[in-house]
Design an enzyme around this catalytic site. Structure first.
Site, PDB file in Angstrom:
ATOM      1  N   ASP A 106      26.965   5.940  32.906  1.00  0.00           N
ATOM      2  CA  ASP A 106      26.708   7.365  32.664  1.00  0.00           C
ATOM      3  C   ASP A 106      25.500   7.715  33.529  1.00  0.00           C
ATOM      4  OD1 ASP A 106      25.874   9.838  31.775  1.00  0.00           O
ATOM      5  OD2 ASP A 106      25.628   9.260  29.670  1.00  0.00           O
TER       6      ASP A 106
ATOM      7  N   GLU B  38      32.773  13.274  32.096  1.00  0.00           N
ATOM      8  CA  GLU B  38      31.928  12.882  30.958  1.00  0.00           C
ATOM      9  C   GLU B  38      32.579  13.189  29.597  1.00  0.00           C
ATOM     10  OE1 GLU B  38      28.196  14.790  31.882  1.00  0.00           O
ATOM     11  OE2 GLU B  38      27.859  13.478  33.610  1.00  0.00           O
TER      12      GLU B  38
ATOM     13  N   ASP C 163      28.010  18.789  24.465  1.00  0.00           N
ATOM     14  CA  ASP C 163      27.064  17.855  25.101  1.00  0.00           C
ATOM     15  C   ASP C 163      25.747  18.568  25.397  1.00  0.00           C
ATOM     16  OD1 ASP C 163      25.618  16.131  26.720  1.00  0.00           O
ATOM     17  OD2 ASP C 163      27.283  15.640  28.065  1.00  0.00           O
TER      18      ASP C 163
HETATM   19  P1  ADP Z   1      21.264  13.892  29.977  1.00  0.00           P
HETATM   20  O1  ADP Z   1      22.697  13.746  29.600  1.00  0.00           O
HETATM   21  O2  ADP Z   1      20.934  15.246  30.506  1.00  0.00           O
HETATM   22  O3  ADP Z   1      20.802  12.803  30.875  1.00  0.00           O
HETATM   23  P2  ADP Z   1      20.447  12.919  27.346  1.00  0.00           P
HETATM   24  O4  ADP Z   1      21.748  13.003  26.682  1.00  0.00           O
HETATM   25  O5  ADP Z   1      19.905  11.582  27.604  1.00  0.00           O
HETATM   26  O6  ADP Z   1      20.379  13.819  28.647  1.00  0.00           O
HETATM   27  O7  ADP Z   1      19.413  13.738  26.403  1.00  0.00           O
HETATM   28  C1  ADP Z   1      18.034  13.750  26.589  1.00  0.00           C
HETATM   29  C2  ADP Z   1      17.428  14.684  25.585  1.00  0.00           C
HETATM   30  O8  ADP Z   1      17.695  14.221  24.247  1.00  0.00           O
HETATM   31  C3  ADP Z   1      15.915  14.836  25.684  1.00  0.00           C
HETATM   32  O9  ADP Z   1      15.548  16.193  25.636  1.00  0.00           O
HETATM   33  C4  ADP Z   1      15.418  14.108  24.434  1.00  0.00           C
HETATM   34  O10 ADP Z   1      14.183  14.640  23.943  1.00  0.00           O
HETATM   35  C5  ADP Z   1      16.534  14.402  23.465  1.00  0.00           C
HETATM   36  N1  ADP Z   1      16.501  13.477  22.314  1.00  0.00           N
HETATM   37  C6  ADP Z   1      16.594  12.136  22.327  1.00  0.00           C
HETATM   38  N2  ADP Z   1      16.470  11.650  21.094  1.00  0.00           N
HETATM   39  C7  ADP Z   1      16.281  12.709  20.265  1.00  0.00           C
HETATM   40  C8  ADP Z   1      16.053  12.867  18.844  1.00  0.00           C
HETATM   41  N3  ADP Z   1      15.976  11.823  18.033  1.00  0.00           N
HETATM   42  N4  ADP Z   1      15.910  14.120  18.368  1.00  0.00           N
HETATM   43  C9  ADP Z   1      15.954  15.174  19.187  1.00  0.00           C
HETATM   44  N5  ADP Z   1      16.155  15.104  20.516  1.00  0.00           N
HETATM   45  C10 ADP Z   1      16.309  13.883  21.048  1.00  0.00           C
HETATM   46 MG    MG Z   2      24.623  13.186  29.541  1.00  0.00          MG
END
Ligand code: ADP
Ligand code: MG
Length: 618
Positions: free
Chosen positions: A25, A183, A205
């Site tokens: 991913d 995705e 998402d």
């Molecule tokens: P992307 O797909 O854009 O790479 P992610 O799916 O990894 O992103 O999401 C990252 C986001 O998820 C960040 O803003 C992070 O703060 C948030 N996040 C991760 N864990 C938590 C949680 N326990 N509660 C709220 N937000 C969270």
């Molecule tokens: Mg993502």
């Protein structure tokens, strides 16, 4: 007693060789790698036991490269050499993104946007390659074996250019790409939704800086993307910002400098993440000259971030409308992305879709896990009976035809891989060249579609209009990448192009194009109908002009005059938009030129027959 089975020497089956394939991913904020081990898909951790790799690359002073958490630590002191969220620029031309001001951007190879760093100009593709390499290394460390192939996920709305850039990044990293996978499709696979007979699912998402909503229809083992929507600038970062504002107002800090702002953001983010488990959290500032302590409750946070959640819900409703599916038609909604850990997000999404959202798989890991399952099948580790999931073409492909119309050759949502061909012919007498303009998009008119490539087929044998036969073949591989070839059928001359598209659209623009195509379907159909009739009219005029030039002598003066008058009237109508008048005039001119056509036919037969005996005609 059972007999022992003894194999013929040399014929015994070799112990089953498992080949290693991983799912990756490649996220905007975080990236992950997963693999199937003992039949179970699991995300692989780094040496410190961390699953996420922040999608950040830092080019340090001694020429080295740092990734992930190590790179993230450098963002504050060395921002221009610490590249985050490069995925937003993947496959984008410099002109499209020049306004992104967080970095020093330059125009790199083939006008691609690139980041100016102390290690040189780096395209998003090179940044992605670093991340991919690091993930594959992690997998090899953790599995103790070489990785033979990978499935890499991309957003459903990624176009040909963005997919190509992702694939090129993998090639640069020395990875054998088994397939690019959407995705949302990967998330659906992780939940095993592909094992159901059929059904429509929503994939919600919410990541760090992007929000994507996809409506997928599963039928006959294929996930069709009914609609995609969302917002490329909406996510967990917005939650953080609202919490920063709250902290600043509670602590009476009016103007935070850049460093302080980053620090408070990190504190806010940590507080937000804790509130997924805890009902209250202590917030403490004690660095960069800030001193404050307070308490944030989950309810308070929910109230703060509610406007952002509502924006995602509005986008969901809009996308549902685009897909033509009613909320009651959605079987399940899958939660993806770290920000769906926020309980209020789950509650509100559940309420909107009137069903309990699927959250049993970690929303950070679900995409990588689905990709790993597909990778395991593609590399050949599963019994043949296991269904291989097929992806679909995200936007229709076609070519430009006379009149500035886009003729769709492969419609959107066709299962991949696919090859389709269509025959075209020349428009004018004696035409020896034909230019092929490859388009992507849903709209009828060329100017509303994205131009992917242009090439010219030469040396068409000159003949009357409509006699030459040109076969244009489109081939899209399993990753959604296109090759086009054109062949003149009498000479078998082939021209082939690999479509290396001009760098064009923002994701938002793709979405806009899709949405417009739904909104403008009726208008487009009317415009197309008119344009086709205009082309018919022009063709008739051209043919008559040519015939009069050649055989005008067969007409009396008054016949010529009346034909010319009618032709002039038609010329005016061809340039206008009165469809019915135009149709009537074409039909009328066809009729009034019939006698002339017959006279030409007779004259040519006479010429042909002159001096020939009856015998030779038999
Ligand atoms: P992307 O797909 O854009 O790479 P992610 O799916 O990894 O992103 O999401 C990252 C986001 O998820 C960040 O803003 C992070 O703060 C948030 N996040 C991760 N864990 C938590 C949680 N326990 N509660 C709220 N937000 C969270
Ligand atoms: Mg993502």
């Amino acid at each position: 007693m059972a007999l022992l089975q003894i194999a013929e020497p040399g014929k015994s089956a070799a112990p089953h060789q498992r080949r290693i394939a991983v799912g990756i991913d490649l996220g905007t904020t975080n990236s992950l790698v997963a693999a199937v081990r003992s039949g179970v898909s699991e995300v692989l951790a780094d040496e410190q036991g961390r699953f996420l790799l922040p999608s950040i690359v830092h080019y340090n002073e001694d020429g080295g490269v740092e990734l992930g958490y190590n790179a993230a630590e450098k963002a504050n002191q060395d921002p221009l050499n610490t590249i985050a969220s490069a995925k937003r620029l993947m496959g984008k031309g410099f002109d499209e993104v020049a306004q992104m001001q967080a970095y020093e951007l330059v125009s790199g190879p083939s006008q691609l946007a690139a980041f100016r760093t102390r290690a040189g100009d780096k395209t998003p593709l090179e940044i992605a390659a670093e991340i991919l390499k690091s993930l594959v290394n992690r997998a090899e460390q953790s599995l103790g074996d070489e990785v033979n192939g990978a499935v890499i996920t991309v957003p459903a709305y990624f176009d040909d250019t963005q997919r190509q850039a992702t694939k090129d990044a993998a090639t640069l990293a020395g990875i054998n790409v088994l397939r690019l996978l959407n995705e949302p499709t990967a998330a659906a696979v992780a939940y095993g939704l592909d094992h159901q007979a059929s059904g429509i699912h929503a994939i919600y998402d919410l990541g760090g800086g992007t929000f994507d909503i996809s409506i997928l229809n599963l039928s006959k083992g294929v996930f069709e993307v009914l609609a995609t929507g969302g917002d490329t600038a909406l996510g967990g970062d917005d939650f953080d910002l609202l919490i920063v504002q709250w902290i600043a107002s509670q602590a009476d800090y009016e103007n935070l400098n850049v460093q302080q702002h980053r620090y408070v953001s990190a504190v806010a983010k940590a507080a937000k993440e804790s509130l997924a488990e805890a009902a209250t959290v202590n917030v403490e500032l004690n660095e960069f000259g800030l001193q404050w302590q307070g308490e944030l409750t989950r309810d308070q946070m929910n109230e703060l971030i509610d406007p952002v959640i509502r924006r995602t819900l509005r986008a969901c409703k809009k996308t549902l409308r685009d897909s033509g599916v009613d909320v009651s038609g959605i079987e399940q909604v899958v939660m993806v992305g770290g920000s769906t850990r926020v309980l209020s997000v789950r509650d509100q999404v559940g309420a909107l879709f009137q069903s309990e959202p699927l959250v049993s798989i970690d929303p950070d890991r679900v995409v990588a896990m689905g990709a790993a399952i597909q990778a395991d099948i593609l590399i050949g580790n599963r019994p043949d009976s296991e269904m291989l999931l097929l992806d679909v073409l995200p936007l229709s492909l076609g070519i430009e035809t006379v009149g500035g119309l886009s003729e769709k050759i492969i419609p959107r949502n066709t299962t991949l891989p696919v090859s389709r061909a269509q025959e075209f012919t020349t428009y004018q007498d004696g035409q020896v060249m034909m230019s092929i303009h490859v388009l992507q998009g849903e709209r009828e008119m060329v100017q509303d579609c994205r131009s992917l490539a242009k090439f010219t087929l030469k040396d068409i044998p000159p003949a009357v209009a409509g006699a030459a036969k040109i076969r244009v073949a489109f081939q899209v591989d399993a990753d959604g990448l296109l090759t086009v070839s054109a062949q003149e059928l009498t000479t078998q001359k082939t021209t082939q192009v690999e479509v290396k598209p001009s760098f064009g659209l923002e994701e938002v623009e793709i979405r806009r194009m899709l949405q417009e195509s739904f909104a403008n379907a009726a208008e487009d159909a009317a415009a197309r109908a008119l344009r086709e009739i205009q082309v018919d009219g022009q063709r008739l005029l051209d043919a008559l002009d040519a015939a009069i030039a050649e055989d005008g002598k067969l007409l009396s003066e008054s016949e010529t005059l009346s034909l010319q008058t009618e032709m002039d009237a038609l010329r005016v109508l061809v340039a206008g938009e009165q469809k019915t008048d135009l149709e009537r005039a074409i039909a009328h001119l066809n009729k009034s030129s019939e006698a002339f056509a017959a006279a030409r036919m007779n004259a040519s037969i006479e010429v042909a027959l002159t001096g020939k005996s009856i015998d030779s005609l038999e």
